[in-house]
Design an enzyme around this catalytic site. Structure first.
Site, short mmCIF file in Angstrom:
data_model
loop_
_atom_site.label_atom_id
_atom_site.label_comp_id
_atom_site.label_asym_id
_atom_site.label_seq_id
_atom_site.Cartn_x
_atom_site.Cartn_y
_atom_site.Cartn_z
N CYS A 186 17.08 7.62 13.36
CA CYS A 186 16.60 8.02 14.50
C CYS A 186 17.25 8.57 15.62
CB CYS A 186 15.63 6.89 15.18
SG CYS A 186 14.59 5.99 14.05
N ARG A 242 20.26 14.68 12.09
CA ARG A 242 20.31 13.44 11.36
C ARG A 242 18.92 12.96 10.65
NH1 ARG A 242 23.01 9.72 15.00
NH2 ARG A 242 21.56 8.09 15.05
N TRP A 299 12.90 8.34 12.22
CA TRP A 299 13.11 8.37 10.70
C TRP A 299 12.62 7.10 10.43
CZ3 TRP A 299 14.46 10.96 6.43
CH2 TRP A 299 14.84 10.21 5.29
N ASN A 336 16.15 2.86 18.01
CA ASN A 336 16.84 3.21 16.87
C ASN A 336 17.53 1.86 16.09
OD1 ASN A 336 18.24 4.17 14.99
ND2 ASN A 336 19.78 5.06 16.12
N GLY A 337 17.00 1.59 15.03
CA GLY A 337 17.30 0.34 14.15
C GLY A 337 15.90 -0.42 13.72
N GLU A 350 28.49 8.48 -13.02
CA GLU A 350 28.11 8.97 -11.76
C GLU A 350 29.24 10.08 -11.23
OE1 GLU A 350 26.00 9.44 -9.99
OE2 GLU A 350 26.87 9.59 -7.92
N LYS A 357 29.08 13.88 -10.23
CA LYS A 357 29.45 14.30 -8.58
C LYS A 357 30.58 15.43 -8.75
CE LYS A 357 27.42 12.73 -6.83
NZ LYS A 357 26.13 12.05 -6.44
N GLU A 384 29.03 18.66 -9.90
CA GLU A 384 28.02 19.22 -8.92
C GLU A 384 28.74 19.96 -7.81
OE1 GLU A 384 24.36 17.40 -6.56
OE2 GLU A 384 25.91 16.08 -6.79
N HIS A 436 34.81 8.48 -31.97
CA HIS A 436 33.61 9.01 -32.78
C HIS A 436 33.43 10.38 -32.60
CE1 HIS A 436 33.06 4.84 -34.04
NE2 HIS A 436 32.76 4.33 -33.10
N LYS A 452 18.42 19.87 -2.94
CA LYS A 452 18.66 18.65 -2.72
C LYS A 452 17.62 17.69 -3.66
CE LYS A 452 19.94 14.60 -1.12
NZ LYS A 452 21.37 14.14 -1.35
#
Ligand code: F6R
Length: 605
Positions: free
Chosen positions: A2, A27, A73, A99-100, A478, A482, A485, A501, A600
């Site tokens: 937020c 944000r 948000w 905010n929170g 992962e 990354k 990407e 193998h 995204k």
């Protein structure tokens, strides 16, 4: 996350607040609103959607010298006009932006309703407006001071009252808030970009600080009312740097936001020293569970791979993890006692959504793990657990991944407790370690310079391999994703025991191999695979726990991790890989926040 913007002073507050909110748009938000003092009353306008929709609803700007604004948000309650901030009390004479997360809002709401308060939204925030009303006896400052000790959780708040139009009251705990100092005017905002160009003099508020902001004065005290001495921070940032909190790119900023994201996601989920998700209302779908399918794409799929190991080990449920774009075209033999878990940061990924719908068509209950309240996945699933990573703006997912991992642990430990598959001692010990995981991540973040040097050294390579066994293999996948990407280096992850193998043929003189070594029972096994690659000339960088330093001494370099419990290691060991990918991209001249060929999230087929 937020955004808050408040203004009191000589100019018209409305355009100042709207401009501030627009500078906080980076944000991320799903609704916006403003409350202002006008002719003895408060006027509140709020709208779901973009800021422009709120501005359209405002029409001709009212003229006022006092107001507070907010971009929301969603965390509690879907994005909607009613859930947007500001929230008011019953009389409409007090308005608040927040905010929170207020953890105990449900109990407070119940209590306040019994006392006659009417609620208009599903948010946690609205309870605070009513609590302030409850304690209001002619002093807004006193009422806020009395209300704050009643709430548990995180907050940055700004409050105004139609009966005291000479002030904004603000307070902060675990959510950001700053004060901008002007001439005959003062500002309040959740981040510096909102007030850039209006003033360069800023107070960055610390936790437990309480502000009374007037046109030409302000006081900062602690929550008990004791004055706090603060130094003015001179802002020299340009607007672009300010949006990124002083970091070069959103990706690096988000990597550094991981400790906070983990804290926010854990918040409220520990009771009696154990992980307890009972309040999330998910238990009924797991009562007869025999099998769990975890389905997701990309990084979220990698979190699901960790989830498989964690749920099997802790909750003793058979788990299958698959890629959504594969799973949806399989002819699944649905076990009627199964539950599907879909993981999606955005909650909009087409393949994941298709799988969710297919499961529901087959009568399977679906639990969504997502970062976006009100997203398609959140709306269509039977149950939801939210990650509280805040909006992820960089294309490469970092803080969403670590919070997805955390949710897998929370779920594993919660189900283990409910099903009695772990001893009380194990449950308490793991919960205790999870409480400190943010600190371990912070510790790894201090290794940034060393990892940067490593990236500088390897910037020219063609291929990089990632190795690991068990949970380390899931993290290796992962790491490879990354790197591909964002730095466009060919990267592959292999289960270390699988090398012989076939893939070993790819290892040549000088090829870098990043080996993850965090699993106590697999150190020797992995080291014997490392010997195989070293014998073919590979340069091996071990990402290993401190206590394996000696066991891993044959590796060419070591990045040391704190001695974390092996099952929790992925939340810590992924961090050097994220930093490495980021700096590889920088040294290779890639545009980190705008990688090629990628959006995204893939929302359309
Ligand atoms: C990688 C990345 C992607 C996403 C994937 C799924 O850094 O961001 O692999 O993880 O596209 O997206 P969500 O989680 O939004 O479903």
């Amino acid at each position: 996350m937020c955004g808050i913007m408040g203004y009191i002073g000589v100019s018209n507050a409305v355009p100042v607040i709207i401009d501030g909110l627009s500078r906080l748009e980076y944000r991320g938000y799903d609704s916006a609103g403003i409350a202002m003092y006008k002719d003895g009353n408060l006027k509140i306008i709020k709208k779901k959607g973009r800021l422009t929709e709120m501005v359209d609803a405002l029409g001709e700007f009212p003229v006022t010298d006092l107001g507070i604004g907010h971009t929301r948000w969603a965390t509690h309650g879907v994005p909607s006009d009613a859930n947007a901030h500001p929230h008011a009390d019953c009389s409409g004479r007090i308005a608040l932006v927040h905010n929170g997360i207020i953890e105990n809002y449900a109990a407070l709401r119940k209590e306040l309703m019994l006392e006659g308060h009417d609620f208009l939204s599903e948010t946690d925030t609205e309870v605070l407006a009513h609590l302030i009303e409850k304690y209001y006896q002619g002093s807004l400052e006193e009422a806020v001071r009395k209300a704050l000790p009643c709430i548990k959780g995180s907050f940055a708040i700004a409050v105004i009252s139609a009966d005291e139009p000479d002030r904004i009251i603000a307070a902060k705990k675990d959510s950001p808030l700053i004060v901008g100092l002007g001439e005959g005017e003062n500002f309040l905002a959740s981040d510096i970009p909102a007030i850039l160009g209006r003033t360069s003099k800023v107070y960055i508020l610390e936790d437990q600080e309480f502000v009374v902001l007037k046109r030409d004065s302000l006081t900062i005290t602690d929550f008990a009312g004791k004055p706090v001495a603060k130094e003015i921070f001179e802002v020299t940032w340009d607007p672009i740097a300010a949006e990124k909190g002083g970091y070069e790119h959103f990706m690096l900023k988000e990597i550094h936001e991981q400790p906070t994201a983990l804290r926010e996601t854990l918040r409220g989920n520990i009771k009696n020293n154990m992980i307890d998700l009972s309040d999330l209302g998910i238990d009924d779908i797991f009562v007869q569970v025999e099998k769990i399918y975890i389905v997701a794409c990309g990084t979220a799929y990698h979190a699901g791979l960790v989830g498989r190991n964690v749920l099997e080990k802790l909750a003793r449920i058979s788990v299958e993890t698959d890629i959504a774009s594969e799973f949806r075209y399989r002819d699944i033999l649905w076990n009627p006692h199964s539950v599907m878990i879909v993981i999606s940061q955005s909650g909009e990924t087409a393949d994941t959504l298709a799988v969710l719908r297919e499961a529901k068509r087959n009568g399977i209950k679906v639990l969504a793990v997502t970062n976006v309240v009100g997203s398609s996945v959140a709306r269509e699933a039977d149950r939801v657990i939210y990650t509280h990573a805040g909006p992820e703006i960089a294309v490469a997912s970092t803080k969403a991944y670590s919070t997805q991992l955390l949710v897998m642990y929370l779920l594993g430990l919660h189900l283990a407790r409910v099903r009695g598959t772990c001893s009380q001692q194990e449950l308490v010990e793991l919960a205790e370690e999870i409480t400190h995981i943010d600190e371990l991540v912070e510790q790894v973040l201090t290794e940034e310079d060393r990892i940067k040097k490593l990236a500088e050294k390897y910037q020219g390579v063609q291929d990089i391999f990632f190795l690991g066994r068990g949970l380390d293999y899931a993290v290796a996948m992962e790491g490879a994703l990354k790197l591909k990407e964002i730095s466009y280096v060919h990267a592959e992850a292999y289960a270390a025991g699988e090398l012989k193998h076939g893939p070993l043929a790819l290892i040549d003189e000088g090829v870098p191999v990043l080996a993850l070594i965090t699993q106590d029972n697999l150190v020797e096994k992995t080291m014997s695979n490392i010997k195989e690659v070293k014998a073919r000339g590979a340069v091996v960088v071990a990402i290993c726990k401190e206590n394996f330093q000696e066991a891993c001494q044959e590796c060419d370099e070591q990045i040391l991790l704190p001695n974390v419990n092996p099952i929790l290691a992925p939340m810590v060991s992924v961090v050097p890989l994220q930093i490495f990918s980021y700096y590889m991209a920088i040294f290779r001249g890639a545009d980190v926040d705008k990688p090629r060929n990628l959006a995204k999230s893939v929302t359309v087929e």
